[in-house]
Design an enzyme around this catalytic site. Structure first.
Site, short mmCIF file in Angstrom:
data_model
loop_
_atom_site.label_atom_id
_atom_site.label_comp_id
_atom_site.label_asym_id
_atom_site.label_seq_id
_atom_site.Cartn_x
_atom_site.Cartn_y
_atom_site.Cartn_z
N SER A 137 0.83 -1.20 0.00
CA SER A 137 0.00 0.00 0.00
C SER A 137 0.86 1.24 0.00
O SER A 137 0.38 2.34 -0.21
CB SER A 137 -0.89 0.03 1.24
N HIS A 158 -4.09 -3.54 -4.35
CA HIS A 158 -4.04 -3.45 -2.89
C HIS A 158 -5.32 -3.93 -2.23
O HIS A 158 -6.38 -3.34 -2.42
CB HIS A 158 -3.73 -2.00 -2.49
N GLU A 170 -7.71 -1.61 -4.32
CA GLU A 170 -7.23 -0.44 -5.06
C GLU A 170 -6.30 -0.90 -6.18
O GLU A 170 -5.41 -1.73 -5.94
CB GLU A 170 -6.50 0.52 -4.11
N ASN A 209 -5.85 4.06 2.73
CA ASN A 209 -4.90 4.16 3.84
C ASN A 209 -4.56 5.60 4.19
O ASN A 209 -4.21 5.90 5.33
CB ASN A 209 -3.61 3.40 3.53
N1 3HC Z 1 -10.43 -13.08 8.78
C1 3HC Z 1 -11.50 -13.49 8.07
N2 3HC Z 1 -12.75 -13.32 8.51
C2 3HC Z 1 -12.93 -12.67 9.65
C3 3HC Z 1 -11.86 -12.20 10.43
C4 3HC Z 1 -10.56 -12.44 9.95
N3 3HC Z 1 -9.47 -12.03 10.59
N4 3HC Z 1 -12.37 -11.64 11.55
C5 3HC Z 1 -13.70 -11.73 11.46
N5 3HC Z 1 -14.05 -12.34 10.31
C6 3HC Z 1 -15.39 -12.60 9.80
C7 3HC Z 1 -15.92 -13.88 10.30
O1 3HC Z 1 -16.76 -14.42 9.31
C8 3HC Z 1 -16.75 -13.46 11.48
O2 3HC Z 1 -17.80 -14.31 11.73
P1 3HC Z 1 -17.61 -15.59 12.69
O3 3HC Z 1 -16.91 -15.13 13.93
O4 3HC Z 1 -18.99 -16.05 12.89
O5 3HC Z 1 -16.81 -16.58 11.92
C9 3HC Z 1 -17.31 -12.13 11.04
O6 3HC Z 1 -16.25 -11.54 10.24
C10 3HC Z 1 -17.67 -11.21 12.19
O7 3HC Z 1 -16.55 -11.11 13.03
P2 3HC Z 1 -16.61 -10.57 14.52
O8 3HC Z 1 -17.95 -10.85 15.08
O9 3HC Z 1 -15.40 -11.11 15.22
O10 3HC Z 1 -16.33 -9.02 14.43
P3 3HC Z 1 -16.92 -7.88 13.51
O11 3HC Z 1 -18.37 -8.01 13.27
O12 3HC Z 1 -16.38 -6.62 14.09
O13 3HC Z 1 -16.20 -8.09 12.10
C11 3HC Z 1 -14.34 -7.27 10.89
C12 3HC Z 1 -14.83 -8.19 11.99
C13 3HC Z 1 -14.90 -7.72 9.53
C14 3HC Z 1 -12.83 -7.39 10.85
C15 3HC Z 1 -14.84 -5.81 11.19
O14 3HC Z 1 -14.56 -5.48 12.53
C16 3HC Z 1 -14.22 -4.77 10.31
O15 3HC Z 1 -14.67 -4.54 9.21
N6 3HC Z 1 -13.18 -4.08 10.82
C17 3HC Z 1 -12.47 -3.05 10.09
C18 3HC Z 1 -11.43 -3.70 9.22
C19 3HC Z 1 -10.67 -2.69 8.42
O16 3HC Z 1 -10.83 -1.49 8.55
N7 3HC Z 1 -9.77 -3.17 7.56
C20 3HC Z 1 -8.90 -2.33 6.80
C21 3HC Z 1 -7.58 -2.34 7.44
S1 3HC Z 1 -6.39 -1.36 6.55
C22 3HC Z 1 -5.64 -2.42 5.54
O17 3HC Z 1 -5.90 -3.59 5.52
C23 3HC Z 1 -4.66 -1.83 4.61
C24 3HC Z 1 -3.31 -2.53 4.64
O18 3HC Z 1 -2.47 -1.88 3.73
C25 3HC Z 1 -2.65 -2.53 5.98
#
Ligand code: 3HC
Length: 303
Positions: A137, A158, A170, A209
Site C-alpha cells: 500500500s 491493494h 485499489e 490508507n
Molecule cells: N479473517 C476473516 N474473517 C474474519 C476475520 C478475519 N481475521 N475476523 C472476522 N471475520 C469474519 C468472520 O466471518 C466473522 O464471523 P464468525 O466469527 O462467525 O466466523 C465475522 O467476520 C464477524 O466477526 P466478529 O464478530 O469477530 O467481528 P466484527 O463483526 O467486528 O467483524 C471485521 C470483523 C470484519 C474485521 C470488522 O470489525 C471490520 O470490518 N473491521 C475493520 C477492518 C478494516 O478497517 N480493515 C482495513 C484495514 S487497513 C488495511 O488492511 C490496509 C493494509 O495496507 C494494511
C-alpha cells in the site's frame, strides 16, 4: 449520486478476463493467505508460495478453519469450498509455480530491497504474458517495475485486511503501466467479487490508507499526549462514528509490524520526519508485540 466525471456504480466498464486462469500469491502471511483463498474461491487455480513449509501449514490450517466455519454457518456452499480447496496449492517451489502462471500477486514483507529482488527473480521465470502486481500500500510500483524487464505489466493491487471479507481493492498504475494491465487487474479484482477503486496516478498510501492514516495519526497523538486511553479512543470511534472497530483495535488486526514498516517505507520515500512511526508504535514493534498475531499489541488476546 454520481462522481464528477464518472457515472456511479460499475464505473470501470466491463473489462473481460480471458487471459487469467492461474494466479500465484507470494507470501503466506495474513494478507497473502487470504488473497490466495479469495482467488481459489473465485474459481482460479491458485498457488500460495512461501520460503518455508511451516508458515504454509499454518496458513492452510487457518484458512481451512475460516472457510469450514463459513460452511457451518451457511455463509458458503460446502461444494464450492471443497472445490476451492482443491484449486489452492501450498508450495515452497516458487519458480515452478511462477513458470506457468498468468498473474503473480506479491504479498511479502513491506521492504523495498526484498520486493525489488523478488520481482527480478519473478521476471526471470514468469512467462512473457504474466502480469506482476504488488499488494503493497505504500511502496508504489514505479519503485519496483524497473527491477523487471516488463514494467508495463507491473502495478499495485491493494487488498484490505481481512481480505476474505473486505470488499475494496485499489488498482494503482505507475506511469509506464499499460492500459491492458490495468484492465486485466481490474477485471480480476471484480472476478474476485471485490469493489475496485482505481487511482489515476500513484501516491504512497493510495486513497483508503491515507484516510485511515489521518484517523490513526490523531488517535496516536491523543494517546501519546495522555489525553485519553486506548480503550476510550476506540470506544469513541465505534460508538460515535460507527466504525466497526477503533483505530487501536484495527492496528492490532493489521499488525503493529505492518503499521511500523509502512511508516518506515513512507519515510524512505518522503524523507519527512512526520512520516516516521509514532513512538508508542515503535516501542510495541521493538518488543515484538505485533497485535493479534503475537497475542499482544495494544490489547492482549487469549488465542
Ligand atoms: N479473517 C476473516 N474473517 C474474519 C476475520 C478475519 N481475521 N475476523 C472476522 N471475520 C469474519 C468472520 O466471518 C466473522 O464471523 P464468525 O466469527 O462467525 O466466523 C465475522 O467476520 C464477524 O466477526 P466478529 O464478530 O469477530 O467481528 P466484527 O463483526 O467486528 O467483524 C471485521 C470483523 C470484519 C474485521 C470488522 O470489525 C471490520 O470490518 N473491521 C475493520 C477492518 C478494516 O478497517 N480493515 C482495513 C484495514 S487497513 C488495511 O488492511 C490496509 C493494509 O495496507 C494494511
Amino acid at each position: 449520486m454520481s462522481g464528477s466525471e464518472n457515472s456511479a456504480g460499475a464505473a470501470h466498464g466491463a473489462a473481460s478476463l480471458t487471459n487469467v486462469r492461474h494466479v500465484t500469491v507470494i507470501g503466506s502471511g495474513t494478507m497473502g493467505s487470504q488473497i490466495a483463498m479469495v482467488s481459489a474461491l473465485a474459481g482460479f487455480e491458485t498457488a500460495l508460495v512461501d520460503i518455508a513449509q511451516d508458515p504454509l501449514e499454518l496458513a492452510k490450517d487457518q484458512l481451512w478453519k475460516r472457510v469450514d466455519r463459513d460452511v457451518e454457518k451457511g455463509r458458503r456452499d460446502g461444494g464450492d469450498v471443497t472445490a476451492a480447496k482443491n484449486r489452492l496449492t501450498f508450495t515452497t517451489d516458487r519458480d515452478a509455480a511462477v513458470a506457468s502462471t498468468d498473474l503473480v500477486i506479491e504479498a511479502a514483507v513491506e521492504d523495498l530491497a526484498v520486493k525489488r529482488s523478488l520481482f527480478t527473480s519473478l521476471d526471470a521465470v514468469a512467462p512473457e504474458r504474466t502480469v506482476l502486481v504488488t499488494n503493497s500500500s505504500n511502496i508504489v510500483s514505479s519503485r519496483i517495475a524497473d527491477a523487471t524487464g516488463r514494467p508495463e505489466k507491473v502495478c499495485n493491487m491493494h487488498f484490505f485486511n481481512p481480505a476474505l471479507i473486505m470488499e475494496c481493492v485499489e488498482v494503482v498504475p505507475h506511469p509506464e503501466t499499460s492500459a491492458e494491465t490495468v484492465d486485466t487487474v481490474t477485471a480480476l479484482a471484480e472476478a474476485f467479487g471485490k469493489s475496485v477503486v482505481r487511482l489515476r496516478r500513484e501516491i504512497p498510501g493510495f486513497v483508503a490508507n491515507r484516510l485511515l492514516n489521518a484517523i490513526r495519526r490523531e488517535a496516536l497523538s491523543l494517546h501519546d499526549e495522555g489525553i485519553a486511553d486506548v480503550e476510550d479512543i476506540d470506544r469513541a470511534a465505534r460508538t460515535a462514528l460507527r466504525h466497526p472497530m477503533g483505530p487501536f483495535e484495527l492496528m492490532d488486526l493489521v499488525g503493529i509490524d505492518v503499521v511500523y514498516l509502512i511508516r518506515m517505507a513512507e519515510y524512505e520515500q518522503t524523507g519527512d520526519p512526520g512520516s516516521l512511526p509514532a513512538e508508542s508504535v515503535t516501542r510495541l514493534y521493538e518488543k515484538g508485540k505485533y497485535g493479534r498475531k503475537t497475542g499482544e499489541g495494544w490489547y492482549t488476546y487469549s488465542t
